[in-house]
Design a protein around this motif. Structure first.
Motif, short mmCIF file in Angstrom:
data_model
loop_
_atom_site.label_atom_id
_atom_site.label_comp_id
_atom_site.label_asym_id
_atom_site.label_seq_id
_atom_site.Cartn_x
_atom_site.Cartn_y
_atom_site.Cartn_z
N TYR A 1 -45.63 -22.50 -21.86
CA TYR A 1 -46.00 -22.62 -20.31
C TYR A 1 -44.89 -22.71 -19.56
O TYR A 1 -43.66 -23.04 -19.96
CB TYR A 1 -46.90 -23.83 -20.19
N GLY A 2 -44.98 -22.11 -18.32
CA GLY A 2 -43.98 -21.93 -17.51
C GLY A 2 -43.52 -23.36 -16.86
O GLY A 2 -42.33 -23.34 -15.99
N ASP A 3 -43.85 -24.45 -17.39
CA ASP A 3 -43.37 -25.59 -16.72
C ASP A 3 -43.21 -26.46 -18.29
O ASP A 3 -42.77 -27.72 -18.15
CB ASP A 3 -44.48 -26.32 -16.02
N GLY A 4 -43.03 -25.93 -19.46
CA GLY A 4 -42.71 -26.65 -20.84
C GLY A 4 -41.39 -26.54 -20.97
O GLY A 4 -40.78 -26.16 -22.03
N VAL A 5 -40.53 -27.52 -20.07
CA VAL A 5 -39.03 -27.84 -20.70
C VAL A 5 -39.21 -28.95 -21.68
O VAL A 5 -39.82 -29.97 -21.43
CB VAL A 5 -38.61 -28.35 -19.26
N ALA A 6 -38.46 -28.20 -22.63
CA ALA A 6 -38.38 -29.29 -23.98
C ALA A 6 -37.21 -29.24 -24.90
O ALA A 6 -36.69 -28.09 -24.72
CB ALA A 6 -39.69 -29.36 -24.77
N ASP A 7 -36.73 -30.07 -25.42
CA ASP A 7 -35.44 -30.07 -26.36
C ASP A 7 -36.38 -29.93 -27.59
O ASP A 7 -36.25 -30.87 -28.48
CB ASP A 7 -34.59 -31.31 -26.15
N VAL A 8 -36.56 -28.62 -28.24
CA VAL A 8 -37.27 -28.21 -29.40
C VAL A 8 -36.14 -27.27 -30.03
O VAL A 8 -35.55 -26.40 -29.52
CB VAL A 8 -38.33 -27.62 -29.07
N ASP A 9 -36.15 -27.85 -31.29
CA ASP A 9 -35.28 -26.91 -32.38
C ASP A 9 -36.00 -25.56 -32.68
O ASP A 9 -37.06 -25.86 -33.49
CB ASP A 9 -34.82 -27.57 -33.56
N LEU A 10 -35.93 -24.75 -31.87
CA LEU A 10 -36.78 -23.32 -32.17
C LEU A 10 -36.68 -22.51 -33.55
O LEU A 10 -37.50 -22.11 -34.07
CB LEU A 10 -36.48 -22.34 -30.98
N ASP A 11 -35.43 -22.96 -34.18
CA ASP A 11 -35.30 -22.44 -35.47
C ASP A 11 -36.14 -23.20 -36.39
O ASP A 11 -36.90 -22.54 -37.38
CB ASP A 11 -33.72 -22.62 -35.91
N ALA A 12 -36.04 -24.26 -36.45
CA ALA A 12 -36.99 -25.26 -37.14
C ALA A 12 -38.40 -25.00 -37.01
O ALA A 12 -39.00 -24.77 -38.05
CB ALA A 12 -36.45 -26.70 -37.25
N LEU A 13 -38.89 -24.83 -35.97
CA LEU A 13 -40.24 -24.56 -35.43
C LEU A 13 -40.62 -23.27 -36.09
O LEU A 13 -41.68 -23.23 -36.46
CB LEU A 13 -40.36 -24.50 -33.83
N LEU A 14 -39.90 -22.34 -36.07
CA LEU A 14 -40.04 -20.98 -36.41
C LEU A 14 -40.30 -21.03 -38.12
O LEU A 14 -41.20 -20.34 -38.71
CB LEU A 14 -39.21 -20.03 -36.02
N ALA A 15 -39.39 -21.84 -38.45
CA ALA A 15 -39.34 -21.73 -40.03
C ALA A 15 -40.39 -22.44 -40.50
O ALA A 15 -40.87 -22.14 -41.63
CB ALA A 15 -37.88 -22.48 -40.37
N TYR A 16 -40.76 -23.53 -39.70
CA TYR A 16 -42.04 -24.35 -40.33
C TYR A 16 -43.21 -23.55 -40.47
O TYR A 16 -43.96 -23.21 -41.22
CB TYR A 16 -42.38 -25.52 -39.35
N HIS A 17 -43.66 -22.48 -39.10
CA HIS A 17 -44.64 -21.76 -39.02
C HIS A 17 -44.55 -20.45 -40.03
O HIS A 17 -45.56 -20.35 -40.55
CB HIS A 17 -44.85 -20.77 -37.54
N ARG A 18 -43.39 -20.17 -40.48
CA ARG A 18 -43.21 -19.04 -41.52
C ARG A 18 -43.61 -19.71 -42.83
O ARG A 18 -44.40 -18.95 -43.59
CB ARG A 18 -41.86 -18.27 -41.66
N ARG A 19 -43.13 -21.08 -43.00
CA ARG A 19 -43.50 -21.68 -44.41
C ARG A 19 -44.81 -21.73 -44.52
O ARG A 19 -45.42 -21.61 -45.70
CB ARG A 19 -42.83 -22.96 -44.24
N MET A 20 -45.53 -21.93 -43.57
CA MET A 20 -47.04 -22.12 -43.56
C MET A 20 -47.81 -20.89 -43.68
O MET A 20 -49.18 -21.03 -43.51
CB MET A 20 -47.52 -23.09 -42.33
N GLY A 21 -47.06 -19.92 -43.32
CA GLY A 21 -47.64 -18.56 -43.52
C GLY A 21 -48.60 -18.35 -42.03
O GLY A 21 -49.46 -17.55 -42.03
#
Length: 148
Positions: free
Chosen positions: A127-147
């Motif tokens: 979302y255009g107001d979703g400022v967050a300190d998220v590790d995007l590499d870890a997030l992407l890796a998690y989704h890939r791991r889960m298929g």
């Protein structure tokens, strides 16, 4: 990987700020919320952005249309319309596609209207107001791991 950012909501909870501009353009530290979100994604190597526009979209369009001259030195040759932009900035590799998705379109409809600009592979959405300190590499890796 492309990043879709939903920038079309009314921002009713921030009515004092959003009466004249869309919520993603409310400033934090002298820059719009939207810029901070994009900066975070670019930090992780995701700098191909699709902005799903709606409410007061002209404010966002004008911001990016004039981005270079707002943030860099430039020389104008009057009478010719020639503009030479000097120097650079940290956003040199950002690619921003602005797509009108309708003032009252809901989330799914906004994503559907971005379809012509999306590749067949995965993409990220926020979302255009979703400022967050998220590790995007870890997030992407998690989704890939889960298929996913």
């Amino acid at each position: 990987m492309k990043v879709a950012i939903l920038c079309g909501g009314l921002g009713t909870r921030l009515r004092e700020e959003t009466e004249f501009r869309p919520k993603p353009m409310v400033e934090i530290g002298g820059r719009p919320i939207l810029w901070h979100i994009m900066k975070r994604y670019a930090h992780y190597g995701h700098a191909d952005f699709l902005l799903a526009l709606g409410y007061k979209c002209d404010v966002i369009r004008d911001y990016f249309l004039h981005y270079e001259v707002r943030h860099r030195d430039f020389t104008v040759t009057l009478g010719k319309g020639d503009i030479k932009i000097h120097g650079g900035h940290a956003e040199n590799n950002w690619r921003v596609t602005l797509a009108e998705t309708g003032a009252s379109t809901l989330t799914g409809g906004r994503l559907r209207r971005l379809a012509p600009y999306l590749d067949s592979g995965p993409f990220m959405v926020t979302y255009g107001d979703g400022v967050a300190d998220v590790d995007l590499d870890a997030l992407l890796a998690y989704h890939r791991r889960m298929g996913k």
